[in-house]
Scaffold this active site. Structure first.
Site, PDB file in Angstrom:
ATOM      1  N   CYS A 192       0.843  -1.200   0.000  1.00  0.00           N
ATOM      2  CA  CYS A 192       0.000   0.000   0.000  1.00  0.00           C
ATOM      3  C   CYS A 192       0.880   1.252   0.000  1.00  0.00           C
ATOM      4  CB  CYS A 192      -0.865   0.011   1.243  1.00  0.00           C
ATOM      5  SG  CYS A 192      -1.788  -1.517   1.450  1.00  0.00           S
ATOM      6  N   ARG A 216       1.211   2.302  -5.992  1.00  0.00           N
ATOM      7  CA  ARG A 216       1.424   1.205  -5.034  1.00  0.00           C
ATOM      8  C   ARG A 216       0.136   0.444  -4.720  1.00  0.00           C
ATOM      9  NH1 ARG A 216       6.255   1.451  -2.175  1.00  0.00           N
ATOM     10  NH2 ARG A 216       5.302   0.260  -0.501  1.00  0.00           N
ATOM     11  N   TRP A 266      -3.542  -1.620  -1.443  1.00  0.00           N
ATOM     12  CA  TRP A 266      -3.425  -2.818  -2.278  1.00  0.00           C
ATOM     13  C   TRP A 266      -3.909  -3.941  -1.375  1.00  0.00           C
ATOM     14  CZ3 TRP A 266      -2.857  -4.350  -7.051  1.00  0.00           C
ATOM     15  CH2 TRP A 266      -2.448  -5.665  -7.319  1.00  0.00           C
ATOM     16  N   ASN A 296       0.793  -0.669   5.972  1.00  0.00           N
ATOM     17  CA  ASN A 296       1.258  -1.331   4.750  1.00  0.00           C
ATOM     18  C   ASN A 296       1.956  -2.604   5.191  1.00  0.00           C
ATOM     19  OD1 ASN A 296       2.391  -1.976   2.245  1.00  0.00           O
ATOM     20  ND2 ASN A 296       4.183  -0.691   2.613  1.00  0.00           N
ATOM     21  N   GLY A 297       1.579  -3.732   4.616  1.00  0.00           N
ATOM     22  CA  GLY A 297       2.252  -4.980   4.969  1.00  0.00           C
ATOM     23  C   GLY A 297       1.263  -6.056   5.367  1.00  0.00           C
ATOM     24  N   GLU A 327      10.232 -18.363 -20.480  1.00  0.00           N
ATOM     25  CA  GLU A 327       9.962 -17.037 -19.927  1.00  0.00           C
ATOM     26  C   GLU A 327      11.037 -16.041 -20.367  1.00  0.00           C
ATOM     27  OE1 GLU A 327       7.661 -15.468 -18.776  1.00  0.00           O
ATOM     28  OE2 GLU A 327       8.403 -13.863 -17.491  1.00  0.00           O
ATOM     29  N   LYS A 353      10.126 -12.637 -22.484  1.00  0.00           N
ATOM     30  CA  LYS A 353      10.479 -11.276 -22.063  1.00  0.00           C
ATOM     31  C   LYS A 353      11.166 -10.536 -23.208  1.00  0.00           C
ATOM     32  CE  LYS A 353       8.435 -10.878 -19.327  1.00  0.00           C
ATOM     33  NZ  LYS A 353       7.548 -11.747 -18.642  1.00  0.00           N
ATOM     34  N   GLU A 377       8.675  -9.649 -26.061  1.00  0.00           N
ATOM     35  CA  GLU A 377       7.623  -8.651 -25.841  1.00  0.00           C
ATOM     36  C   GLU A 377       8.153  -7.255 -25.586  1.00  0.00           C
ATOM     37  OE1 GLU A 377       5.017  -9.477 -22.536  1.00  0.00           O
ATOM     38  OE2 GLU A 377       6.642 -10.298 -21.348  1.00  0.00           O
ATOM     39  N   HIS A 399      15.685 -32.802 -32.248  1.00  0.00           N
ATOM     40  CA  HIS A 399      14.495 -33.174 -33.019  1.00  0.00           C
ATOM     41  C   HIS A 399      14.085 -32.068 -33.991  1.00  0.00           C
ATOM     42  CE1 HIS A 399      14.033 -36.770 -30.640  1.00  0.00           C
ATOM     43  NE2 HIS A 399      14.239 -36.040 -29.551  1.00  0.00           N
ATOM     44  N   LYS A 455      -1.855  -4.579 -20.313  1.00  0.00           N
ATOM     45  CA  LYS A 455      -1.544  -5.253 -19.051  1.00  0.00           C
ATOM     46  C   LYS A 455      -2.565  -6.335 -18.728  1.00  0.00           C
ATOM     47  CE  LYS A 455       0.821  -5.995 -15.370  1.00  0.00           C
ATOM     48  NZ  LYS A 455       1.978  -6.887 -15.609  1.00  0.00           N
TER      49      LYS A 455
HETATM   50  C1  F6R Z   1       3.985 -11.407 -20.175  1.00  0.00           C
HETATM   51  C2  F6R Z   1       2.694 -11.186 -19.538  1.00  0.00           C
HETATM   52  C3  F6R Z   1       1.536 -11.962 -20.063  1.00  0.00           C
HETATM   53  C4  F6R Z   1       0.596 -12.348 -18.929  1.00  0.00           C
HETATM   54  C5  F6R Z   1      -0.677 -12.987 -19.499  1.00  0.00           C
HETATM   55  C6  F6R Z   1      -1.601 -13.442 -18.395  1.00  0.00           C
HETATM   56  O1  F6R Z   1       4.987 -10.639 -19.579  1.00  0.00           O
HETATM   57  O2  F6R Z   1       2.564 -10.388 -18.659  1.00  0.00           O
HETATM   58  O3  F6R Z   1       1.943 -13.073 -20.787  1.00  0.00           O
HETATM   59  O4  F6R Z   1       1.276 -13.238 -18.079  1.00  0.00           O
HETATM   60  O5  F6R Z   1      -1.339 -12.069 -20.305  1.00  0.00           O
HETATM   61  O6  F6R Z   1      -1.987 -12.372 -17.600  1.00  0.00           O
HETATM   62  P1  F6R Z   1      -2.580 -12.622 -16.158  1.00  0.00           P
HETATM   63  O7  F6R Z   1      -1.498 -13.221 -15.333  1.00  0.00           O
HETATM   64  O8  F6R Z   1      -2.991 -11.278 -15.670  1.00  0.00           O
HETATM   65  O9  F6R Z   1      -3.738 -13.565 -16.308  1.00  0.00           O
END
Ligand code: F6R
Length: 623
Positions: free
Chosen positions: A2, A33, A81, A107-108, A492, A496, A499, A515, A618
């Site tokens: 928070c 936050r 949060w 916060n915590g 992963e 990264k 993207e 293969h 996001k």
């Molecule tokens: C990659 C990324 C996405 C999310 C995916 C699922 O860096 O952020 O691949 O992991 O869109 O999103 P959530 O976890 O919010 O369901």
């Protein structure tokens, strides 16, 4: 995670602000936050006046314009949060105690809040909210009332010495106008020094519009501010001091903790994200205590199959979970992309446990897949970072990750927190089913407890990986290889890079190379290889080392992530980054970090918007 702000000031002819203006500006800057709710309390006319509202700060501002607050020079403010208790007006901070005369924000996570609450309830205290904060407020109120001296600082000291977990607490009392007290353990707190006014904030952005002189409080310290003074003591009551510094960031970088991007800041938040996710999940005897799971223990113990549903990075967390849960619980675990699951008439029934993993809790593909599984009678458990979001609301049970808000589109700290949560779930199931002894669970939890410091160690040694990234700004394709839990780490790492740096990247299971994918290797092709611990299963380590040799023999530029002390990779890696020793199953929590740093640095060097990569959002709320 928070945001908190506190203020004690004096009226001067030059001053254009009272407490409310400072608090609202501070909360506006701290909203990154958390924005589940916002609230303020001010001391005026011999009383505490509080306003709080679920949702963003704008809701609180509307509330205050409809129900104005009296002018004041002392106050505290909070942007939440949610952890304990969903995002609602009643769970919003401040929480009041001592008959409404004391206001507290926090916060915590207070780990032992349930025990303290039970004792207070026996004493006749009534609670309005589901939060751990209200318990801390009630304990402080009781301590203060029972004290002859009516010393708020000492009452706070007595209180915090009874609390376990991570917390920053701020309090103000109607009998002490001009005073705000605060305590910090494992959560951040910074003091801002002004002329005739002093400030408190979770970070400097809480007061950056008013002063740039700051003092960082140390662990287990209590600070008392008045308009002209501040004094710091330790939880032991001895005088203490913080670390003074001048803030030279602009306000925008202050929100990013001085980092150039939210993504980089969030990579550096990871020790806290893992530590906070582990908080309060096991007792001293090594028993897992998942009070928040709402599925009957017997039903959980008897599930015959687990299906993990998720997308993107969250699905890679699920792939790590498969290795750990199958090993510890001996239950088959399938991991499936949510959007694939739904459209193939999957076989699930009452004895299936669906574990959805979602940072946002709003991903439409995952939500639809969970709904479908529920219709088939499966039990649904959500691992989620966003309290009160749709997927946990619609699931039978939830295990929240405590990574705090993730603002950068590319997921980093939520990923490590998700993996941590799946380990917690795996250990809990193993305990219920009797697959592991409590001593074994305790040992694994102890190993997990060491992870935050190990991540910090990697972050502190990030120069080499950054330099590597800068030297590879012109790369057009990078491959990533791993086996076992190193395989999802490789995927992963590739995701990264794709993207945020828009570089073609693929993650492969190293055994799959021969293969087909090995045909991609030619002179200079960069290949990251995630090497498992040489202390683990011999064949696993030596097989991956052979894979490095295979690609190297075909001209690849081999970039190796290996465990400290593993000399065997030196001869084959053009670049070797060592991560601290840890049991193989936990290795993704460490090996992912250099790959995140690599992608972040490379994208930054290329001048891309690291936080908001093109074509992405996001939260993906469409199918
Ligand atoms: C990659 C990324 C996405 C999310 C995916 C699922 O860096 O952020 O691949 O992991 O869109 O999103 P959530 O976890 O919010 O369901």
């Amino acid at each position: 995670m928070c945001g908190i702000v506190g203020y004690a000031g004096t009226a001067t002819k030059d001053s254009d602000h009272g407490a409310l203006e400072v608090l609202i500006e501070g909360l506006r800057r701290l909203e990154y936050r958390g924005y589940d709710s916002a609230g303020v309390a001010v001391v005026a006319d011999g009383a505490i006046h509080a306003r709080k509202k679920a949702g963003k700060l704008a809701n609180l501002e509307n509330e205050i314009s409809e129900n104005p607050l009296p002018a004041s020079l002392t106050g505290i403010g909070h942007t939440r949060w949610a952890t304990h208790g969903g995002p609602s007006d009643v769970n919003a901070h401040p929480h009041l105690a001592d008959n409404g005369n004391l206001a507290v924000i926090h916060n915590g996570i207070i780990e032992n809040f349930a025990e303290i609450k039970a004792l207070l309830v026996k004493d006749g205290v009534e609670f309005l909210s589901e939060t751990d904060t209200e318990v801390a407020a009630a304990l402080l109120g009781k301590t203060y009332r029972e004290q002859d001296t009516k010393d708020l600082t000492q009452a706070l000291r007595t209180t915090v010495n009874q609390l376990e977990g991570a917390f920053t607490l701020l309090a103000t009392h109607k009998d002490h106008p001009g005073v705000v007290v605060a305590a910090r353990r494992n959560s951040p707190l910074v003091l801002g020094l002004g002329e005739g006014e002093n400030f408190l904030g979770s970070d400097v952005s809480g007061f950056i519009d008013f002063t740039r002189r700051a003092v960082e409080l140390g662990q287990d310290q209590i600070v008392t501010i008045t308009p002209d003074q501040h004094s710091i003591i330790g939880f032991d009551g001895n005088p203490a001091a913080g670390k003074e510094f001048t803030v030279d960031w602009d306000a925008a970088s202050a929100e990013k903790g001085g980092f150039p991007s939210f993504m980089e800041k969030e990579i550096y938040d990871q020790p806290a994200a893992v530590a906070d996710t582990l908080l309060g999940r096991s007792d001293a005897e090594g028993r897992m205590t998942l009070d928040e799971l709402r599925i009957d223990a017997e039903e959980l113990a008897n599930v015959t199959k687990i299906v993990v549903l998720a997308c993107g990075t969250s699905a890679y967390a699920g792939s790590v979970a498969k290795y750990a849960i199958e090993k510890w619980c001996r239950i088959p675990v399938e991991v499936e992309l949510s959007h694939e699951f739904r459209y193939r008439e999957p076989i699930v029934d009452e004895s299936t446990l669906i574990v959805s993993i979602s940072q946002s809790g709003e991903t439409m593909d995952t939500l639809m897949a969970v709904r479908y599984a529920k219709e088939q009678g499966a039990k649904t458990l959500s691992i989620c970072n966003t309290n009160g979001s749709t997927i946990p609301r619609e699931s039978d049970a939830v295990l929240y990750t405590h990574a705090g808000p993730e603002i950068a589109v590319a997921s980093t700290k939520a990923f490590l927190a998700q993996i941590t949560a799946t380990y917690i779930l795996g250990l809990y199931l193993a305990q219920l089913r009797g697959n592991l002894f409590s001593g074994q669970i305790k040992d694994i939890m102890a190993d997990l407890g060491k992870i935050p410091a190990k991540i910090q160690d990697i972050l502190d040694r990030s120069d080499d990986i950054r330099e590597l990234a800068r030297s590879m700004a012109e790369a057009s394709s990078v491959l990533f290889l791993g086996r076992h839990v190193g395989y999802p780490v490789a995927m992963e790492g590739a995701l990264k890079l794709k993207e945020i740096a828009y570089i073609h990247a693929e993650g492969f299971a190293a055994g799959e190379l021969k293969h087909g994918p090995i045909a991609l290797i030619d002179e200079g092709q960069p290949v990251f290889v995630v090497v498992p611990s040489p202390r683990g299963r011999d064949s696993l380590h030596s097989k991956v080392v052979s894979n490095i040799q295979e690609v190297r023999a075909r001209g690849a530029k081999t970039l190796v992530i290996a465990e400290e002390g593993d000399e065997s990779v030196q001869a084959y890696g053009e670049f070797v980054f060592y991560v601290p020793e840890t049991p193989t199953l936990l290795m993704p929590l460490l090996a992912t970090v250099p790959l995140q740093l690599f992608a972040c640095e490379l994208a930054t060097v290329k001048g891309y918007d690291v936080d908001q990569p093109r074509n992405l959002a996001k939260s993906v709320t469409v199918e």
